[in-house]
Design an enzyme around this catalytic site. Structure first.
Site, mmCIF file in Angstrom:
data_model
loop_
_atom_site.group_PDB
_atom_site.id
_atom_site.type_symbol
_atom_site.label_atom_id
_atom_site.label_comp_id
_atom_site.label_asym_id
_atom_site.label_seq_id
_atom_site.Cartn_x
_atom_site.Cartn_y
_atom_site.Cartn_z
ATOM 1 N N PRO A 96 0.826 -1.210 0.000
ATOM 2 C CA PRO A 96 0.000 0.000 0.000
ATOM 3 C C PRO A 96 0.859 1.258 0.000
ATOM 4 C CG PRO A 96 0.066 -0.966 2.194
ATOM 5 C CD PRO A 96 0.770 -1.931 1.294
ATOM 6 N N THR A 97 0.575 2.167 -0.917
ATOM 7 C CA THR A 97 1.305 3.433 -1.021
ATOM 8 C C THR A 97 0.316 4.546 -1.328
ATOM 9 O OG1 THR A 97 1.781 2.902 -3.350
ATOM 10 C CG2 THR A 97 3.509 2.422 -1.739
ATOM 11 N N GLY A 98 0.589 5.737 -0.798
ATOM 12 C CA GLY A 98 -0.346 6.845 -0.941
ATOM 13 C C GLY A 98 0.032 7.817 -2.041
ATOM 14 N N SER A 137 -4.008 1.738 -0.340
ATOM 15 C CA SER A 137 -3.774 2.537 0.849
ATOM 16 C C SER A 137 -4.990 3.385 1.211
ATOM 17 C CB SER A 137 -2.571 3.452 0.629
ATOM 18 O OG SER A 137 -2.439 4.390 1.674
ATOM 19 N N TYR A 172 -5.312 3.043 7.768
ATOM 20 C CA TYR A 172 -4.748 3.919 8.788
ATOM 21 C C TYR A 172 -5.874 4.253 9.771
ATOM 22 C CZ TYR A 172 -0.447 5.036 6.184
ATOM 23 O OH TYR A 172 0.769 4.988 5.550
ATOM 24 N N THR A 200 -2.151 -0.737 9.647
ATOM 25 C CA THR A 200 -0.795 -0.207 9.799
ATOM 26 C C THR A 200 -0.643 0.457 11.174
ATOM 27 O OG1 THR A 200 -0.456 0.112 7.429
ATOM 28 C CG2 THR A 200 0.883 1.448 8.901
ATOM 29 N N LYS A 253 0.469 -4.527 10.065
ATOM 30 C CA LYS A 253 1.678 -4.067 9.389
ATOM 31 C C LYS A 253 2.419 -3.031 10.242
ATOM 32 C CE LYS A 253 3.008 -1.893 4.966
ATOM 33 N NZ LYS A 253 3.648 -0.661 5.478
ATOM 34 N N HIS A 273 8.341 0.813 7.488
ATOM 35 C CA HIS A 273 7.712 1.847 6.652
ATOM 36 C C HIS A 273 8.686 2.371 5.597
ATOM 37 C CE1 HIS A 273 3.711 3.895 6.933
ATOM 38 N NE2 HIS A 273 4.257 4.637 5.995
ATOM 39 N N SER A 333 10.182 -3.191 2.918
ATOM 40 C CA SER A 333 11.229 -2.228 3.252
ATOM 41 C C SER A 333 12.564 -2.552 2.574
ATOM 42 C CB SER A 333 11.434 -2.088 4.769
ATOM 43 O OG SER A 333 10.230 -1.632 5.393
#
Length: 380
Positions: A81-83, A110, A133, A158, A252, A276, A306
């Site tokens: 997941p990435t924003g 995300s 989140y 997360t 996570k 992260h 990571s």
């Protein structure tokens, strides 16, 4: 920007992404916390392990598929997941999801995506997981219910954003959404006309999952951008989410074996070991350094992210007991370089890397990997 040489590894896609993006956007993608020592350590840590190839083994046929949560995947990695992915390429979240579906690997959306839970669910037929989140409990439950209704099969909580990492590149660039069109940004945009044209011709990136939220949407968006998460989130909070989510649940942002065990005891089906990507605590250990101990202590499904850039990195993690590796920047470099085609190419490149590594170390299948194929530098 024309490709000046063949793109043969993830670093090549990183360099093309750097050339394609304004500095403020590339720094957001590429940067880490404070002095970025953690970012660097995530890469150099892989050098602590060396392969011990085995010979007189038939590796004429190799199998890089893996099984996780009662499903066979075509490769032992997922898209993490990435924003704010639409700042790299329009509709970036959907393009990543489509690429994952074609490759038969998991895609994780995300909370901080630029496309909504529902939009991405409609974009392709592949399996999709939702990363949550927790800004506050009521909103978390609402998001989880939306993901459940939209057909997401796994919820990822997360934990490592109680406060925002001190990302100095972003602070110096005054990075925020919406983008602030300073003279420097306008000039940088002029130097990157292809990116600017795509940006102008498409809807401006926003935190789409909060546009229609009924709970303090403006306040929540501001909190999310500044990583003002629910710092009180604890074991009891996790149990409450477990009660409302009927499918697979992952936690996570863990690096300690005892925290992984605690998450499993609270009802999680597995954990994603992560620091992260070096974007939160600068001097954190790499999850690779505790992977073996976590595997030994939990006996549950263990994923890890990571710093992974090579197929050999992925194979090392699998040898140490990880069930799957999650890719963040690696696939984003592909997205920023060439859109969906770039993601496809990075995924295919890493599949080939893994296959080649299996042949070189004398292991015919991912499922047969173990510490038998590794040695640690201290034992060399």
């Amino acid at each position: 920007m024309f490709e000046s040489h063949p793109l043969i590894n993830v670093e090549d896609y990183r360099q093309l992404a750097k050339a394609n993006l304004p500095r403020i956007i590339f720094d957001y993608l590429d940067g880490g916390a404070e002095d970025e020592k953690g970012l660097q350590h995530n890469r150099t840590v892989f050098d602590q392990w060396r392969f011990k190839p085995q010979r007189l083994v038939d590796v004429s046929q190799r199998d890089i598929s893996c099984q996780l949560f009662n499903k066979i995947w075509d490769a032992p990695f997922a898209i993490a997941p990435t924003g704010l992915n639409s700042s790299l390429w329009p509709n970036g979240d959907a393009l990543l999801a489509k690429s994952a579906a074609k490759a038969n690997i998991p895609f994780m959306l995300s909370t901080a995506s630029n496309m909504s839970i529902e939009e991405v669910a409609k974009s392709c037929d592949g399996e999709k997981w939702f990363q949550l989140y927790v800004v506050h409990q009521a909103l978390a439950e609402q998001m989880a219910q939306r993901a459940l209704k939209a057909g997401y099969t796994t919820l990822v909580i997360t934990l490592d954003v109680g406060v925002n990492g001190y990302r100095e590149r972003d602070i110096r660039n005054a990075f925020a959404l919406p983008l602030r069109f300073s003279p420097r940004l306008v000039l940088d945009g002029m130097l990157h006309p292809a990116w600017s044209w795509r940006f102008i011709c498409n809807a401006k990136p926003q935190l789409a999952n909060f546009v229609t939220s009924e709970i303090n949407s403006l306040e929540v968006q501001a909190a999310l951008m500044s990583r003002q998460m629910d710092a009180s989130f604890n074991s009891e909070s996790l149990k409450k989410i477990r009660e409302i989510w009927p499918h697979t649940l992952l936690v996570k942002g863990i690096v300690r074996p005892e925290d992984a065990l605690k998450a499993i005891q609270c009802g999680a089906d597995g954990v994603i070991l992560s620091n992260h990507g070096g974007r939160q605590l600068d001097c954190s250990i790499s999850p690779m350094e505790t992977l073996h101990d976590v595997v030994a202590s939990t006996h549950s499904s263990i994923l890890i992210d990571s710093g992974f850039r090579r197929g050999s990195d992925i194979v090392k993690a699998l040898c140490l007991g990880a069930n799957m590796v999650c890719l963040g920047r690696a696939t984003l470099y592909g997205l920023a370089a060439k859109g969906e085609a770039g993601v496809d190419e990075v995924v295919q490149l890493l599949k080939q890397d893994i296959d080649r590594t299996l042949a070189q170390i004398g292991c015919p299948a991912v499922k047969q990997l173990s510490t038998h194929y590794l040695t640690h530098e201290q034992s060399i």
